[in-house]
Scaffold this active site. Structure first.
Site, PDB file in Angstrom:
ATOM      1  N   VAL A  11     -17.111 -11.475  -3.491  1.00  0.00           N
ATOM      2  CA  VAL A  11     -17.726 -10.741  -3.104  1.00  0.00           C
ATOM      3  C   VAL A  11     -18.926 -10.328  -4.047  1.00  0.00           C
ATOM      4  O   VAL A  11     -20.215 -10.220  -3.675  1.00  0.00           O
ATOM      5  CB  VAL A  11     -17.016  -9.288  -2.873  1.00  0.00           C
ATOM      6  CG1 VAL A  11     -17.876  -8.163  -2.371  1.00  0.00           C
ATOM      7  CG2 VAL A  11     -15.967  -9.531  -1.740  1.00  0.00           C
ATOM      8  N   THR A  86      -8.910  -6.310  -5.413  1.00  0.00           N
ATOM      9  CA  THR A  86      -8.055  -5.350  -5.438  1.00  0.00           C
ATOM     10  C   THR A  86      -6.569  -5.898  -4.651  1.00  0.00           C
ATOM     11  O   THR A  86      -6.641  -5.758  -3.317  1.00  0.00           O
ATOM     12  CB  THR A  86      -8.691  -4.056  -4.501  1.00  0.00           C
ATOM     13  OG1 THR A  86      -9.100  -4.805  -3.246  1.00  0.00           O
ATOM     14  CG2 THR A  86      -9.602  -3.312  -5.208  1.00  0.00           C
ATOM     15  N   THR A 126     -12.658  -3.430  -1.585  1.00  0.00           N
ATOM     16  CA  THR A 126     -11.922  -2.931  -0.441  1.00  0.00           C
ATOM     17  C   THR A 126     -10.832  -2.120  -1.158  1.00  0.00           C
ATOM     18  O   THR A 126      -9.921  -2.343  -1.961  1.00  0.00           O
ATOM     19  CB  THR A 126     -11.117  -3.783   0.478  1.00  0.00           C
ATOM     20  OG1 THR A 126     -11.978  -4.918   1.080  1.00  0.00           O
ATOM     21  CG2 THR A 126     -10.497  -3.318   1.654  1.00  0.00           C
ATOM     22  N   PHE A 257     -12.371 -14.592  18.028  1.00  0.00           N
ATOM     23  CA  PHE A 257     -11.110 -14.123  17.422  1.00  0.00           C
ATOM     24  C   PHE A 257     -10.171 -14.236  18.331  1.00  0.00           C
ATOM     25  O   PHE A 257      -9.029 -13.470  18.301  1.00  0.00           O
ATOM     26  CB  PHE A 257     -11.170 -12.843  16.229  1.00  0.00           C
ATOM     27  CG  PHE A 257     -11.703 -13.075  15.131  1.00  0.00           C
ATOM     28  CD1 PHE A 257     -13.031 -13.254  14.972  1.00  0.00           C
ATOM     29  CD2 PHE A 257     -10.779 -13.163  13.964  1.00  0.00           C
ATOM     30  CE1 PHE A 257     -13.441 -13.660  13.771  1.00  0.00           C
ATOM     31  CE2 PHE A 257     -11.458 -13.325  12.675  1.00  0.00           C
ATOM     32  CZ  PHE A 257     -12.739 -13.752  12.453  1.00  0.00           C
ATOM     33  N   GLY A 265      -4.886 -16.477   7.236  1.00  0.00           N
ATOM     34  CA  GLY A 265      -4.813 -16.720   5.903  1.00  0.00           C
ATOM     35  C   GLY A 265      -5.847 -15.816   5.178  1.00  0.00           C
ATOM     36  O   GLY A 265      -6.766 -15.033   5.705  1.00  0.00           O
ATOM     37  N   CYS A 268      -8.506 -11.432   2.313  1.00  0.00           N
ATOM     38  CA  CYS A 268      -8.538 -10.321   3.016  1.00  0.00           C
ATOM     39  C   CYS A 268      -7.633  -9.846   4.024  1.00  0.00           C
ATOM     40  O   CYS A 268      -6.861  -8.922   3.886  1.00  0.00           O
ATOM     41  CB  CYS A 268      -9.995 -10.242   3.556  1.00  0.00           C
ATOM     42  SG  CYS A 268     -11.245 -10.116   2.481  1.00  0.00           S
ATOM     43  N   LYS A 271      -3.818  -8.971   2.947  1.00  0.00           N
ATOM     44  CA  LYS A 271      -3.632  -7.963   2.118  1.00  0.00           C
ATOM     45  C   LYS A 271      -4.329  -6.454   2.898  1.00  0.00           C
ATOM     46  O   LYS A 271      -3.743  -5.617   2.357  1.00  0.00           O
ATOM     47  CB  LYS A 271      -4.767  -8.403   0.883  1.00  0.00           C
ATOM     48  CG  LYS A 271      -5.615  -7.442   0.105  1.00  0.00           C
ATOM     49  CD  LYS A 271      -6.243  -7.915  -0.983  1.00  0.00           C
ATOM     50  CE  LYS A 271      -8.011  -7.938  -0.948  1.00  0.00           C
ATOM     51  NZ  LYS A 271      -8.536  -6.903  -0.381  1.00  0.00           N
ATOM     52  N   LYS A 329      -9.063 -21.699   5.942  1.00  0.00           N
ATOM     53  CA  LYS A 329     -10.127 -22.154   7.055  1.00  0.00           C
ATOM     54  C   LYS A 329     -11.179 -23.032   6.509  1.00  0.00           C
ATOM     55  O   LYS A 329     -11.303 -23.379   5.274  1.00  0.00           O
ATOM     56  CB  LYS A 329     -10.950 -20.698   7.509  1.00  0.00           C
ATOM     57  CG  LYS A 329     -11.610 -20.100   6.709  1.00  0.00           C
ATOM     58  CD  LYS A 329     -12.493 -18.967   7.162  1.00  0.00           C
ATOM     59  CE  LYS A 329     -13.469 -18.566   6.396  1.00  0.00           C
ATOM     60  NZ  LYS A 329     -14.454 -17.496   6.934  1.00  0.00           N
ATOM     61  N   ARG A 336      -5.634 -19.286  -0.570  1.00  0.00           N
ATOM     62  CA  ARG A 336      -4.762 -18.100  -0.604  1.00  0.00           C
ATOM     63  C   ARG A 336      -4.360 -17.540   0.767  1.00  0.00           C
ATOM     64  O   ARG A 336      -4.832 -17.403   1.690  1.00  0.00           O
ATOM     65  CB  ARG A 336      -5.665 -17.035  -1.184  1.00  0.00           C
ATOM     66  CG  ARG A 336      -5.825 -16.892  -2.709  1.00  0.00           C
ATOM     67  CD  ARG A 336      -6.662 -15.850  -3.379  1.00  0.00           C
ATOM     68  NE  ARG A 336      -8.145 -16.029  -3.053  1.00  0.00           N
ATOM     69  CZ  ARG A 336      -8.965 -15.249  -3.181  1.00  0.00           C
ATOM     70  NH1 ARG A 336      -8.854 -13.911  -3.853  1.00  0.00           N
ATOM     71  NH2 ARG A 336     -10.434 -15.377  -2.764  1.00  0.00           N
TER      72      ARG A 336
END
Ligand code: UDX
Length: 450
Positions: A11, A86, A126, A257, A265, A268, A271, A329, A336
């Site tokens: 980010v 985070t 976030t 989607f 996965g 983001c 979590k 992806k 992750r």
């Protein structure tokens, strides 16, 4: 405008570089000195299409600099964006310790600072609802008034792999805060910078913070829903691709989607779903849909391996399984929470030998499976990963897997069994090339008996 980005992860580094590209003077700060030294030389720590070129271009134009000195960097900045990680804690709540450390340094260096102009402290990370208010209170307690620093929330919605495109052509920008002038300053910054017309929604801190969690959880819910439907299609003969299309043509549902696969996965969705559940629990609200989304996703990652095990009558020990695609992806080296990790773990537990191929993510995988070095072969080519395998599992839909030489692969494999978890192929195509196969959403076609 002088902008400071704290945190050079996805980010911070991407947003900082893009703001520099728009003509601002940007300093990106990180406490990892080695990383900063690499970035100064234009070396990017992760793969993101187009990023490396943009970083080098903006370093050379003196608009983008890097530092590990947070105190100095913020003193000269008008906007301070916090973009540190985070991650989730064991209990699912967000770990805010990196934010706390950053705030400690900011407070100690600005406590005795003479402000000529109000600084904006903007959280891009976030964070759970309520964090912005807590930060504002912390500043106040330490004698830094809201006249000197205004706290804003400006969540990011960048997708890995297309983050630069998303930065320049956002679908919406959300700015939350308590101070109308501060909100306006950030709004004007985006309006002047971004030519692309896009709604800018200004609201309070809590709404901005929560909107990020709800957006990601809703998208994750769409994925878990379609994944369950695809499992039903497999049993009933209904066509999952067609169902996604029919549903998606309804504007109220939307066509994106609704692509089934081995589960979501990345850094983001997993979590953020967890954190939304956790924040709701703290407020005595039960997020039942989010909980179901999470548990469906956990099952989905390995649910289709049962077809492989059935195919070999559970006599899978020492079989060699090739994995096509590791990253969570395409267009990223990020692994992750990637479904491939759970698939590999399951196969290793069953004592299979694994061959893996991915155009970008192999070095990240090596770090995760250090101890299984002898059971995993890291392949450099598609031929290598196919040779002598007893099954191939397509786990990530990299473009290069869309044009596979299926006849060649068929001949290289020991047993031509193809498992497609991303709907790149259909059973019709695969059987035409002589494969036994399973494609997500369709019943398996197994012509051979083992
Ligand atoms: C996401 C959000 O999209 C972005 O707005 C946010 O700020 C960060 O989190 P990202 O994690 O980069 O972005 O990935 P995304 O493209 O959203 O995909 C997430 C996961 O969902 C991937 O594992 C992907 O394979 C999966 N997915 C996506 C599906 O399984 N089916 C789909 O139809 C779409």
């Amino acid at each position: 405008m002088k902008i400071c980005f704290v945190g050079t992860g996805y980010v911070g580094l991407i947003s900082g570089t893009c703001f520099a590209d728009l003509g601002n003077s940007v300093i990106c700060v990180d406490n990892n000195k080695e990383k900063i030294n690499c970035l100064r030389k234009g070396e990017v720590p992760f793969f993101e299409p187009g990023l490396s070129e943009k970083i080098i271009k903006n370093i050379n134009s003196n608009r983008l600099t890097f530092s590990s000195d947070l105190s100095q960097s913020i003193i000269h900045s008008d906007f301070i964006f916090i973009a540190v990680g985070t991650p989730d804690k064991k209990d699912g709540s967000a770990d805010l310790s990196s934010i706390d450390n950053v705030l400690e340094t900011i407070i100690s260096s600005l406590k005795f600072h003479k402000f000529t102009k109000q600084k904006l402290l903007i959280t891009k990370s976030t964070v759970p609802v309520g964090t912005g208010k807590k930060i504002a209170t912390l500043f106040k307690k330490n004698g830094i008034s809201s006249k000197n620093i205004a706290v804003l929330s400006n969540p990011e919605f960048l997708r890995e792999g297309s983050a630069i495109y998303d930065f320049f052509t956002p679908e919406r920008i959300v700015i939350g805060g308590e101070n109308a002038d501060a909100i306006q300053r950030l709004k004007v910054q985006y309006e002047t910078n971004l030519l692309h017309e896009c709604p800018i929604i200004t609201t309070n801190l809590e709404t901005a913070e929560l909107s990020k969690y709800t957006s990601n959880t809703f998208l994750a819910t769409k994925i878990s829903f379609i994944n369950e439907v695809s499992n039903l299609c497999e049993k009933t003969g209904a066509d999952i691709q067609c169902i996604s299309k029919i549903m998606g043509l309804d504007k109220r549902i939307g066509k994106l989607f609704l692509q089934p696969g081995p589960g979501y996965g990345g850094s983001c969705f997993p979590k953020d779903v967890k954190a939304l559940i956790s924040v709701a629990d703290e407020n005595d609200v039960s997020m039942d849909i989010a909980k179901a989304t999470q548990s469906i996703n956990a099952k989905q990652k390995t649910i289709h391996l049962k077809h492989l095990y059935d195919y070999y009558n559970n006599d899978i020990k020492n079989k060699t399984i090739g994995i096509l695609g590791i990253s969570f992806k395409p267009n990223t080296d990020d692994i992750r929470e990637a479904p491939s990790l759970e698939i590999i773990k399951d196969l290793l537990q069953k004592k299979c030998k694994i061959k893996v191929y991915d155009p970008e993510a192999l070095s990240n995988l090596k770090k995760v499976f250090k101890e299984d070095a002898t059971n995993i072969i890291y392949c450099q080519t598609l031929d290598d990963v196919s040779t002598d395998t007893d099954a191939l599992i397509l786990t990530t839909e990299w473009n290069m897997f869309r044009e596979l030489d299926l006849d060649k692969i068929h001949d290289l494999m020991n047993v031509p069994l193809f498992i497609d978890l991303r709907l790149v192929y259909t059973t019709k195509t695969l059987t035409a090339h002589g494969f036994d196969c399973f494609c997500i959403g369709e019943p398996p076609i197994f012509n051979r008996n083992y």
